[in-house]
Motif scaffolding. Structure first.
Motif, short mmCIF file in Angstrom:
data_model
loop_
_atom_site.label_atom_id
_atom_site.label_comp_id
_atom_site.label_asym_id
_atom_site.label_seq_id
_atom_site.Cartn_x
_atom_site.Cartn_y
_atom_site.Cartn_z
N PHE A 1 0.83 -1.21 0.00
CA PHE A 1 0.00 0.00 0.00
C PHE A 1 0.86 1.26 0.00
N LEU B 1 1.02 4.22 -2.83
CA LEU B 1 0.58 5.58 -2.51
C LEU B 1 1.74 6.55 -2.35
N ASN C 1 3.63 8.42 -4.04
CA ASN C 1 3.67 9.72 -4.71
C ASN C 1 2.58 10.67 -4.24
N TYR C 2 1.66 10.16 -3.43
CA TYR C 2 0.56 11.02 -2.96
C TYR C 2 0.67 11.33 -1.47
N ILE C 3 1.83 11.01 -0.91
CA ILE C 3 1.99 11.24 0.53
C ILE C 3 2.94 12.42 0.74
N PRO C 4 2.43 13.56 1.25
CA PRO C 4 3.32 14.69 1.53
C PRO C 4 4.32 14.31 2.62
N ASP C 5 5.55 14.79 2.44
CA ASP C 5 6.63 14.37 3.33
C ASP C 5 6.34 14.63 4.81
N LYS C 6 5.74 15.79 5.10
CA LYS C 6 5.59 16.17 6.50
C LYS C 6 4.57 15.32 7.27
N VAL C 7 3.62 14.73 6.57
CA VAL C 7 2.64 13.90 7.29
C VAL C 7 2.84 12.42 6.98
N ALA D 1 2.24 9.86 9.86
CA ALA D 1 0.81 9.70 10.19
C ALA D 1 0.13 8.82 9.17
N VAL D 2 0.45 9.05 7.89
CA VAL D 2 -0.18 8.25 6.84
C VAL D 2 0.28 6.79 6.95
N THR E 1 -1.52 5.09 9.71
CA THR E 1 -2.91 4.80 9.34
C THR E 1 -2.97 3.52 8.50
N ILE E 2 -2.07 3.45 7.52
CA ILE E 2 -2.07 2.28 6.63
C ILE E 2 -1.71 1.01 7.41
N THR F 1 -4.48 -0.17 9.66
CA THR F 1 -5.53 -0.85 8.90
C THR F 1 -5.13 -2.27 8.58
#
Lengths: 203, 211
Positions: free
Chosen positions: B67, B71, B73-79, B82-83, B86-87, B90
């Motif tokens: 996962f 993803l 390329n869609y995850i901003p470095d600063k968060v 957290a992302v 979350t993954i 899950t």
């Protein structure tokens, strides 16, 4: 991806939403099998602690004061009752037992349902060596206390607290079973015995 | 100790096969990276527990690596942390539900340690060091390799502890009845002793064969 506020909020919330949706989907998929697994566990424990029966004790289960009673009949005749009981006096807190009683209150068999006692010490209460000593014992005559406390129970070595808690769980089941299912004259003496047992306990 | 996972430059030229074998020996999560040692010490009391925990972690690693790699390329470095969490959370919940449904006994034995895979730094470590930089296939292989490496080391420790502490091998008794096993080895101190001694053996072997 650049860390602008908009990007961060969008990315984090979209991914969270997608993950939540996926998790919800898996939850729905596994809901049935989980319920079945739980029920299979209940059925196998009830079957193990009771003599042969032909009704469905799971359907006739009754909850009294936090314990669950599963009455078993064979050809309409009561052959016993499985009681799901618990104790909070274990070395690591609560654990659950399933005790099978014959109609006169004699213990048929005991199994441990859930426990988190110390492996190799208290966890040995699920060994046949320990739990089989209760088979065929009637608490009207059998002193349900470890030998250290003047009873008849062989405690697991180095796990007296777990052994005491095990007795506590059975006692609880027995008292409620006798009170609610068996009308007997020896009730008074049994009651007195069990209160004496509780008073004499040292932690 | 954290050095090996922080050198992505070197891994660039690796073939897919190497991504896979990397986690098993050269960067074994337990004996080389020393990541995620909480379950290593806590649940390795019987062979089945060790193997089951290893497989559960392996599944989470593969899923989360896939996962995160998709993803990335869609995850901003600063968060990103957290992302990632979350993954990972899950994936752990998914594995937990599946275990509850299909291997209820194992689930009961492992208890709280299944949800705790979320905070196993091995999973986050692989996301950070590998999956967020590499392709989906390579990440899946890395997760699988790391998972298998983790399973092997957990099973190894469990086998030693079960034999010494309980006198059985995958619940089959192997010492004569009446003999007393060394109980210490399935209690927490035994976990540290076994882990340390096996660690020393691994290092000696590695030096000998120059891995």
């Amino acid at each position: 991806m650049e860390s602008t506020l908009k990007n961060m909020i969008l990315s984090l919330s979209l991914i969270s939403m997608a993950m939540a949706a996926g998790l919800g989907y898996v939850y729905v998929l596994t809901k049935g099998p989980i319920e079945e697994a739980d029920k299979a566990k209940e059925v196998s424990a009830v079957t193990e602690v009771l003599p042969h029966f032909d009704n469905d004790p799971i359907k006739q289960k009754k909850e009294i004061e936090g314990l669950t009673f599963y009455p078993a009949t064979n050809g309409g005749q009561l052959v016993g009752c499985a009681v799901k009981t618990y104790t909070t006096k274990g070395f690591s807190g609560r654990f659950d037992l399933m005790v099978g009683f014959k109609p006169d209150g004699t213990i048929h068999k005991v199994v441990v349902l859930e426990q988190k006692e110390t492996p190799g010490l208290g966890a040995k209460m699920n060994d046949p060596k320990f739990r089989d000593q209760f088979m065929g014992k009637n608490l009207a005559t059998y002193k349900l206390k470890v030998k250290k406390d003047g009873g008849d129970v062989d405690a697991i070595s180095a796990a007296t607290i777990s052994s005491r808690a095990f007795c506590d769980g059975i006692q609880k089941a027995y008292d409620l079973y006798m009170k609610n299912f068996v009308k007997s004259n020896s009730m008074a003496s049994v009651k007195a015995d069990s209160t004496a047992g509780k008073g004499g306990k040292h932690e | 100790m954290l050095k090996p996972i922080l050198r992505p430059g070197k891994e660039e030229s690796m073939s897919n096969l190497k991504h896979f074998t990397n986690g098993i020996i050269k960067e074994n999560p337990t004996f080389v990276l020393v990541l995620g040692t909480c379950p290593v010490l806590a649940i390795t009391t019987t062979g089945f527990n060790g193997f089951g925990m290893g497989m559960a972690t392996a599944m989470v690693l593969v899923l989360s690596n896939i996962f995160i790699s998709i993803l990335k390329n869609y995850i901003p470095d600063k968060v990103r942390i957290a992302v990632f969490i979350t993954i990972i959370a899950t994936c752990v919940s998914v594995v937990e539900l599946v275990m509850k449904a299909f291997t209820p006994d194992l689930y009961k034995a492992l208890g709280i340690f299944i949800p705790l895979i979320v905070v196993n730094c091995l999973v986050l470590g692989r996301a950070e060091a590998f999956a967020q930089k590499k392709g989906v296939f390579a990440s899946a292989l890395d997760g699988l390799g790391m998972g298998i490496g983790f399973t092997i080391s957990l099973t190894l420790i469990s086998i030693v502890r079960e034999i010494l502490g309980n006198g059985s091998f995958f619940t089959i008794p192997i010492i004569p009845a009446g003999a007393h096993p060394m109980l210490l080895f399935i209690l927490p101190p035994g976990a540290f002793l076994t882990f340390g001694l096996l660690f020393a053996v691994m290092n000696a072997l590695k030096r000998k064969f120059k891995i």
